[in-house]
Design an enzyme around this catalytic site. Structure first.
Site, PDB file in Angstrom:
ATOM      1  N   THR A  11      -2.628  -1.132  -3.627  1.00  0.00           N
ATOM      2  CA  THR A  11      -1.385  -1.857  -3.921  1.00  0.00           C
ATOM      3  C   THR A  11      -0.785  -1.348  -5.229  1.00  0.00           C
ATOM      4  O   THR A  11      -1.520  -1.031  -6.167  1.00  0.00           O
ATOM      5  CB  THR A  11      -1.709  -3.363  -4.041  1.00  0.00           C
ATOM      6  OG1 THR A  11      -2.223  -3.802  -2.776  1.00  0.00           O
ATOM      7  CG2 THR A  11      -0.477  -4.182  -4.376  1.00  0.00           C
ATOM      8  N   GLY A  12       0.537  -1.333  -5.275  1.00  0.00           N
ATOM      9  CA  GLY A  12       1.209  -0.953  -6.527  1.00  0.00           C
ATOM     10  C   GLY A  12       2.185   0.189  -6.286  1.00  0.00           C
ATOM     11  O   GLY A  12       2.308   0.706  -5.165  1.00  0.00           O
ATOM     12  N   GLU A  17      -8.474  -5.757  -3.431  1.00  0.00           N
ATOM     13  CA  GLU A  17      -8.737  -4.345  -3.741  1.00  0.00           C
ATOM     14  C   GLU A  17     -10.243  -4.120  -3.932  1.00  0.00           C
ATOM     15  O   GLU A  17     -10.799  -3.132  -3.444  1.00  0.00           O
ATOM     16  CB  GLU A  17      -7.983  -3.933  -5.006  1.00  0.00           C
ATOM     17  CG  GLU A  17      -6.475  -3.880  -4.807  1.00  0.00           C
ATOM     18  CD  GLU A  17      -5.674  -3.663  -6.085  1.00  0.00           C
ATOM     19  OE1 GLU A  17      -4.523  -3.260  -5.964  1.00  0.00           O
ATOM     20  OE2 GLU A  17      -6.200  -3.888  -7.187  1.00  0.00           O
ATOM     21  N   ASP A  54      -6.170   4.116  -4.040  1.00  0.00           N
ATOM     22  CA  ASP A  54      -5.489   3.067  -4.815  1.00  0.00           C
ATOM     23  C   ASP A  54      -5.220   3.563  -6.237  1.00  0.00           C
ATOM     24  O   ASP A  54      -5.856   4.515  -6.705  1.00  0.00           O
ATOM     25  CB  ASP A  54      -6.369   1.807  -4.858  1.00  0.00           C
ATOM     26  CG  ASP A  54      -5.589   0.557  -5.252  1.00  0.00           C
ATOM     27  OD1 ASP A  54      -4.370   0.646  -5.509  1.00  0.00           O
ATOM     28  OD2 ASP A  54      -6.208  -0.531  -5.301  1.00  0.00           O
ATOM     29  N   THR A  70       2.135   3.338  -7.346  1.00  0.00           N
ATOM     30  CA  THR A  70       1.530   4.632  -6.996  1.00  0.00           C
ATOM     31  C   THR A  70       1.047   4.601  -5.543  1.00  0.00           C
ATOM     32  O   THR A  70       1.266   5.554  -4.778  1.00  0.00           O
ATOM     33  CB  THR A  70       0.359   4.965  -7.947  1.00  0.00           C
ATOM     34  OG1 THR A  70       0.722   4.615  -9.287  1.00  0.00           O
ATOM     35  CG2 THR A  70       0.011   6.437  -7.911  1.00  0.00           C
ATOM     36  N   LYS A  75      -8.005  -2.890 -13.078  1.00  0.00           N
ATOM     37  CA  LYS A  75      -7.019  -3.003 -12.018  1.00  0.00           C
ATOM     38  C   LYS A  75      -6.535  -4.452 -11.948  1.00  0.00           C
ATOM     39  O   LYS A  75      -7.112  -5.336 -12.536  1.00  0.00           O
ATOM     40  CB  LYS A  75      -7.640  -2.595 -10.671  1.00  0.00           C
ATOM     41  CG  LYS A  75      -7.929  -1.092 -10.600  1.00  0.00           C
ATOM     42  CD  LYS A  75      -8.460  -0.634  -9.245  1.00  0.00           C
ATOM     43  CE  LYS A  75      -7.714  -1.125  -8.060  1.00  0.00           C
ATOM     44  NZ  LYS A  75      -6.245  -0.888  -8.087  1.00  0.00           N
ATOM     45  N   GLY A 113      -3.023  -5.220 -12.239  1.00  0.00           N
ATOM     46  CA  GLY A 113      -1.694  -5.410 -12.818  1.00  0.00           C
ATOM     47  C   GLY A 113      -0.717  -5.975 -11.786  1.00  0.00           C
ATOM     48  O   GLY A 113       0.179  -6.741 -12.105  1.00  0.00           O
TER      49      GLY A 113
HETATM   50  C1  5RP Z   1      -2.584  -3.762  -8.285  1.00  0.00           C
HETATM   51  C2  5RP Z   1      -3.312  -2.685  -8.979  1.00  0.00           C
HETATM   52  C3  5RP Z   1      -2.614  -1.377  -9.137  1.00  0.00           C
HETATM   53  O1  5RP Z   1      -3.402  -0.376  -8.624  1.00  0.00           O
HETATM   54  C4  5RP Z   1      -2.371  -1.128 -10.582  1.00  0.00           C
HETATM   55  O2  5RP Z   1      -1.692  -2.242 -11.132  1.00  0.00           O
HETATM   56  C5  5RP Z   1      -1.547   0.136 -10.806  1.00  0.00           C
HETATM   57  O3  5RP Z   1      -0.241  -0.073 -10.368  1.00  0.00           O
HETATM   58  P1  5RP Z   1       0.861   1.037 -10.442  1.00  0.00           P
HETATM   59  O4  5RP Z   1       0.475   2.102  -9.475  1.00  0.00           O
HETATM   60  O5  5RP Z   1       2.132   0.305 -10.051  1.00  0.00           O
HETATM   61  O6  5RP Z   1       0.923   1.531 -11.860  1.00  0.00           O
HETATM   62  O7  5RP Z   1      -4.433  -2.806  -9.403  1.00  0.00           O
HETATM   63  O8  5RP Z   1      -3.308  -4.959  -8.293  1.00  0.00           O
END
Ligand code: 5RP
Length: 223
Positions: free
Chosen positions: A32-33, A107, A85, A35, A98, A100
């Site tokens: 998720t996120g 996850e 991820d 990336t 992780k 964020g």
């Molecule tokens: C979500 C996460 C994401 O992998 C992490 O926050 C990175 O996010 P991004 O790819 O938007 O920087 O752990 O719960």
């Protein structure tokens, strides 16, 4: 000569590099996120290779289904080949913070079933010691204040993620200032606090492969 690339360009580059890790005919775990979203976009032309996917959030499930990939429940799967991820922070031992995006619990569950965890990150996420990014901790709503007091005793400054409810119906305390010199120990300690559902330290099950994007290209780092 290296060029300065935007954060999105770096995320897209690592997401594209991760496509090489997708195994034909296997169930794929998807994170998720932002990336991970670039990774999902990249899956579209090779979706026929993916037997099915397990999603780490409702948002990821919708995105996968929108490109025609079947999403199955983890309960119907006994094996995931690869889990891809992002991370908020990652160190040389491939231990991560992780959560964020608030999807840490699912996850961590999907990662636990995966043979290989491929982390995709731009080089702003690379740290020598975890802990500048506030550690997300998912808690049962009624335990919020009790857990916050425990976190203060540990030297942390928890901040309630106001207005955010996880896919599991819980709340998040983003915790600043914790001493994370020993990530495995802290992860285990936090797991043992009654009322904590999950914490965002991924040290007991770190990534196996890191695809790290920087201006010189994508570096592959393995444990
Ligand atoms: C979500 C996460 C994401 O992998 C992490 O926050 C990175 O996010 P991004 O790819 O938007 O920087 O752990 O719960």
């Amino acid at each position: 000569m290296s060029t300065v690339l935007s954060a999105d360009a770096l995320k897209r580059a690592v997401a594209e590099a991760a496509l090489a890790h997708v195994r034909d005919g296997e169930v794929l775990g998807v994170g998720t996120g932002s990336t991970a979203n670039f990774f999902i976009d990249g899956l579209k032309p090779i979706r026929h290779k993916v037997k099915a996917a397990v999603a780490s959030s409702e948002a990821t499930k919708l995105r996968l289904e929108a490109i025609g990939i079947e999403v199955v429940s983890l309960n119907d799967v006994d094996h995931i080949g690869v889990y891809v991820d992002g991370a908020d922070e990652i160190n040389a031992a491939l231990e991560m913070i992780k959560g964020g995006g608030g999807a840490l619990t699912r996850e961590k569950i999907v990662a636990a079933l995966a043979d290989t965890f491929v982390c995709i990150a731009d080089d702003s996420k690379w740290v020598s010691q975890l802990g500048t990014f506030p550690l997300p901790i998912e808690v049962i709503p009624m335990a919020r204040s009790m857990i916050a007091r425990e976190l203060v005793k540990l030297g942390g400054s928890p901040v309630y993620r106001n207005g955010f409810v996880t896919d599991n119906g819980n709340v998040i305390l983003d915790t600043y200032g914790l001493d994370i010199r020993n990530p495995v120990e802290l992860e285990t300690h936090l797991n043992n606090l009654v009322g904590v559902v999950c914490n965002g330290l991924f040290a007991r099950r770190p990534a196996d492969v890191l695809l790290l994007g920087g201006s010189a290209g994508v570096r592959t780092i393995t444990r």
